[in-house]
Structure formats: C-alpha cells, structure tokens
Design a protein around this motif. Structure first.
Motif, PDB file in Angstrom:
ATOM      1  N   ALA A  31       0.781  -1.206  -0.091  1.00  0.00           N
ATOM      2  CA  ALA A  31      -0.303   0.258   0.097  1.00  0.00           C
ATOM      3  C   ALA A  31       0.738   1.383   0.411  1.00  0.00           C
ATOM      4  O   ALA A  31       0.634   1.958  -0.912  1.00  0.00           O
ATOM      5  CB  ALA A  31      -0.921  -0.020   1.304  1.00  0.00           C
ATOM      6  N   ALA A  32       2.009   1.405   1.031  1.00  0.00           N
ATOM      7  CA  ALA A  32       3.121   2.897   0.763  1.00  0.00           C
ATOM      8  C   ALA A  32       3.682   2.663  -0.291  1.00  0.00           C
ATOM      9  O   ALA A  32       3.514   3.694  -0.956  1.00  0.00           O
ATOM     10  CB  ALA A  32       4.073   1.998   2.359  1.00  0.00           C
ATOM     11  N   LYS A  34       2.471   2.239  -3.233  1.00  0.00           N
ATOM     12  CA  LYS A  34       1.503   2.543  -4.142  1.00  0.00           C
ATOM     13  C   LYS A  34       1.226   3.951  -4.069  1.00  0.00           C
ATOM     14  O   LYS A  34       0.611   5.243  -4.520  1.00  0.00           O
ATOM     15  CB  LYS A  34       0.466   1.053  -4.216  1.00  0.00           C
ATOM     16  CG  LYS A  34       0.136   0.023  -4.707  1.00  0.00           C
ATOM     17  CD  LYS A  34      -0.994  -0.681  -4.445  1.00  0.00           C
ATOM     18  CE  LYS A  34      -2.026  -0.329  -5.132  1.00  0.00           C
ATOM     19  NZ  LYS A  34      -3.320  -1.548  -4.573  1.00  0.00           N
ATOM     20  N   ALA A  35       1.012   4.505  -2.919  1.00  0.00           N
ATOM     21  CA  ALA A  35       0.595   5.424  -2.557  1.00  0.00           C
ATOM     22  C   ALA A  35       1.233   6.414  -2.995  1.00  0.00           C
ATOM     23  O   ALA A  35       1.517   7.743  -3.112  1.00  0.00           O
ATOM     24  CB  ALA A  35       0.383   5.335  -0.498  1.00  0.00           C
ATOM     25  N   ASP A  39       1.397   9.839  -5.220  1.00  0.00           N
ATOM     26  CA  ASP A  39       1.846  10.859  -5.016  1.00  0.00           C
ATOM     27  C   ASP A  39       3.199  11.294  -6.005  1.00  0.00           C
ATOM     28  O   ASP A  39       3.558  12.839  -5.783  1.00  0.00           O
ATOM     29  CB  ASP A  39       2.540  11.101  -3.644  1.00  0.00           C
ATOM     30  CG  ASP A  39       1.963  12.591  -2.911  1.00  0.00           C
ATOM     31  OD1 ASP A  39       0.664  12.562  -3.195  1.00  0.00           O
ATOM     32  OD2 ASP A  39       2.841  13.148  -2.644  1.00  0.00           O
ATOM     33  N   SER A  63       0.761  -0.469  -9.464  1.00  0.00           N
ATOM     34  CA  SER A  63       0.636   0.659  -9.344  1.00  0.00           C
ATOM     35  C   SER A  63      -0.376   1.515 -11.431  1.00  0.00           C
ATOM     36  O   SER A  63       0.852   0.137 -11.841  1.00  0.00           O
ATOM     37  CB  SER A  63       1.750   1.398  -9.065  1.00  0.00           C
ATOM     38  OG  SER A  63       2.913   1.621  -9.887  1.00  0.00           O
ATOM     39  N   PRO A 246      -0.472   7.082   3.759  1.00  0.00           N
ATOM     40  CA  PRO A 246      -0.631   7.854   2.565  1.00  0.00           C
ATOM     41  C   PRO A 246      -0.596   9.761   3.396  1.00  0.00           C
ATOM     42  O   PRO A 246      -0.097  10.528   2.484  1.00  0.00           O
ATOM     43  CB  PRO A 246      -1.646   7.726   2.305  1.00  0.00           C
ATOM     44  CG  PRO A 246      -1.745   6.417   2.972  1.00  0.00           C
ATOM     45  CD  PRO A 246      -1.796   6.209   4.339  1.00  0.00           C
ATOM     46  N   HIS A 250       2.731  11.992   1.437  1.00  0.00           N
ATOM     47  CA  HIS A 250       2.430  12.749   0.674  1.00  0.00           C
ATOM     48  C   HIS A 250       3.036  14.517   1.754  1.00  0.00           C
ATOM     49  O   HIS A 250       3.854  15.041   1.054  1.00  0.00           O
ATOM     50  CB  HIS A 250       0.891  13.855   0.932  1.00  0.00           C
ATOM     51  CG  HIS A 250       0.684  14.693   0.005  1.00  0.00           C
ATOM     52  ND1 HIS A 250       0.942  14.975  -1.079  1.00  0.00           N
ATOM     53  CD2 HIS A 250       0.285  15.998   0.969  1.00  0.00           C
ATOM     54  CE1 HIS A 250       0.925  16.827  -1.083  1.00  0.00           C
ATOM     55  NE2 HIS A 250      -0.088  16.634   0.051  1.00  0.00           N
TER      56      HIS A 250
END
Length: 295
Positions: A31-32, A34-35, A39, A63, A246, A250
C-alpha cells in the motif's frame, strides 16, 4: 516527479526523494509503495534484510506508473558477502522484486573486520553493472577510509553512500569525503527516526522536537519533518523517509514549494551533536546481526 534528479558518477539519474520501507510489514509495504508512486515519488528503497522485496515489486506492478519511470534500489545483506553468494543473492532479490534490471544495488554494511569479503562482493556487483543487470552500484554506512580502501582495491568508486544522517548526526566530514570522491550522499533516517526507535533517550534526541526546527517550521508554515527534509535536499542529498501512512508520505514529499535561507541552513547545521543513533558501522558484523535471507 517530485523533486530534483541527481546525476550519479556514471551518468545515471537518480531521484533525490524516495520512499523507504525499513520495518514496513508486507501489506503495509504494498500500500505504501502504491501511495508513494501515486503521489509522485519515483524512487523506492528496500533491502534483502527488510524481508519485503516481494511486496515492493507487487506495489510497483499494481501501480499506474511504468516501470521505466521508477528508480528501484535494494541491498545485499552481509551474510551473502563473497563473490558467489553475492551473485546468488542478487538473483534472489531480482526474483522477489520481479525485475529484469535493477537501478541501484547497495552493499548494506562495509564490514571492515572482514573487508576482504566486502571487496569480493564489490567486484561481483561491478561485474553485474558491466553486464547491464544493474545501472549503478553503491554501499551503505561507509566511512571515508572504507570508501578509499574499496576504490583502491577495485578502481571503481561507489555511486552512492547511504548513511545515517540527520540534524543531530550530520557527519560533515563524511559529507565532504563523499563530495570529493564524486559519491552522492543518501540519508537513511533523514529526519532522525532512528533516535526514536533505537535509543532509550528518544525525547532528548528527536530532531523534530528541537526548538530550532520547530521555530523554522512555524516561520515557513511547514512541519518539522518538512524542514529537515528540505535541509537535506538543499545540502544536495538524496533522502528516503519511511512511512506507510499516505498522509505522511504526501507530507514528506511536499517540500519543493519553499526554500530555506542561508541563515536557516546554518541554524540547522549548528544542531549537529556528533551522536550516532544507530549501530556503529565499524562494529557491525554478520554475527552481530544474525539475519538469514531465505530463498
């Protein structure tokens, strides 16, 4: 892409900002990654010893960013030093990552007490680069003497030296040595997280709670972490802050819409205590960190 691209000593371009996945669990890693890619991050740092190379590869595949646009780096663990073990370990990492070509391959520690094996591994990764299987090679946690010994033994300088570096442990002499040798300094624990998870006296040693940093955060309308990461970037370093959140991912990347003044930079530079938060590389051996990487 977020941030500048640094030119390595063999002409390869490396994004200055990347996502670190040290201590990220399997699901969190996917998940990290992909996030971060969604971003605008374009560099991911992992290692065989992090046990999440497969999840990094999965995150990249899931991704929407083409593989060609992503700079991927991983690291060889000490238990695999030596020529043949290095080549086997590289193949294993590539299989887990699901990649054909790696952007940067790093030796995880210099192991000065068994430097003969470090040199063997360095010669092996030089060969991988010459074969086109790796675009650039580097080392982590290396003191200036380690770097010079490696270069003297092989004639090839690392492109990157990834080291502990943050306001309370700025390593100015090492920064200069890297510059003089044409090596990019890459900061692990770039905002001082090692002082929170490694040391018992975390409150006193957390750069993010330092009054100089918090005052600059107020001045610029940024968070303390953003101030420290901006300081790193303006020093010309590459940074790989770790997060699985996420919002924090960012935040860590939102550092390119302001600049620190010369006075701001000097104020942060003055915070250096010369106090290492993580292990002393001179003492790190495979026996001290008994990690075995499974095929």
């Amino acid at each position: 892409m977020k941030g500048p691209v640094l030119e390595l000593n063999n002409g390869v371009g490396m994004p200055a900002l990347g996502l670190g996945v040290y201590r990220s669990g399997p699901e969190g890693t996917v998940a990290a990654v992909k996030a971060a890619l969604a971003d605008g991050y374009r560099m991911i740092d992992t290692a065989a010893a992090y046990m999440n190379e497969a999840e990094v590869g999965q995150g990249i595949r899931e991704s929407d960013v083409p593989r060609a646009d992503i700079f991927v780096q991983t690291k060889l663990w000490m238990s695999d030093y030596g020529r043949d073990r290095t080549l086997h370990a590289f193949d294993r990492s590539m299989r887990k990552l699901g990649l054909e070509v790696l952007d940067l391959y790093l030796l995880h520690w210099p192991v000065p007490k068994r430097f003969d094996l470090t040199v063997e591994s360095w010669q092996a990764v030089i060969g991988l680069m010459q074969e086109g299987r790796v675009r650039a090679i580097g080392i982590c946690n290396s003191a200036p003497d380690d770097l010079r010994r490696l270069i003297d033994a092989t004639g090839v300088a690392p492109a990157v030296n990834q080291v502990e570096l943050h306001p309370h442990f700025a390593q100015p002499a090492l920064q200069k040595a890297n510059r003089d040798l044409g090596i990019v300094t890459q900061a692990w624990s770039p905002i001082g997280g090692v002082n929170r998870y490694w040391r018992a006296d975390a409150a006193r040693n957390d750069p993010l709670s330092d009054q100089v940093i918090t005052a600059l955060a107020t001045k610029h309308g940024k968070t303390p972490a953003q101030i420290v990461l901006r300081w790193q970037i303006q020093l010309g370093h590459s940074v790989i802050p770790k997060s699985v959140n996420p919002g924090r991912i960012h935040e860590n990347g939102d550092i390119f819409d302001f600049a620190l003044s010369a006075e701001d930079m000097a104020a942060i530079n003055s915070l250096d205590r010369g106090e290492r938060g993580g292990p002393d590389p001179a003492e790190v051996t495979p026996e001290a960190f008994a990690i075995s990487i499974e095929d």
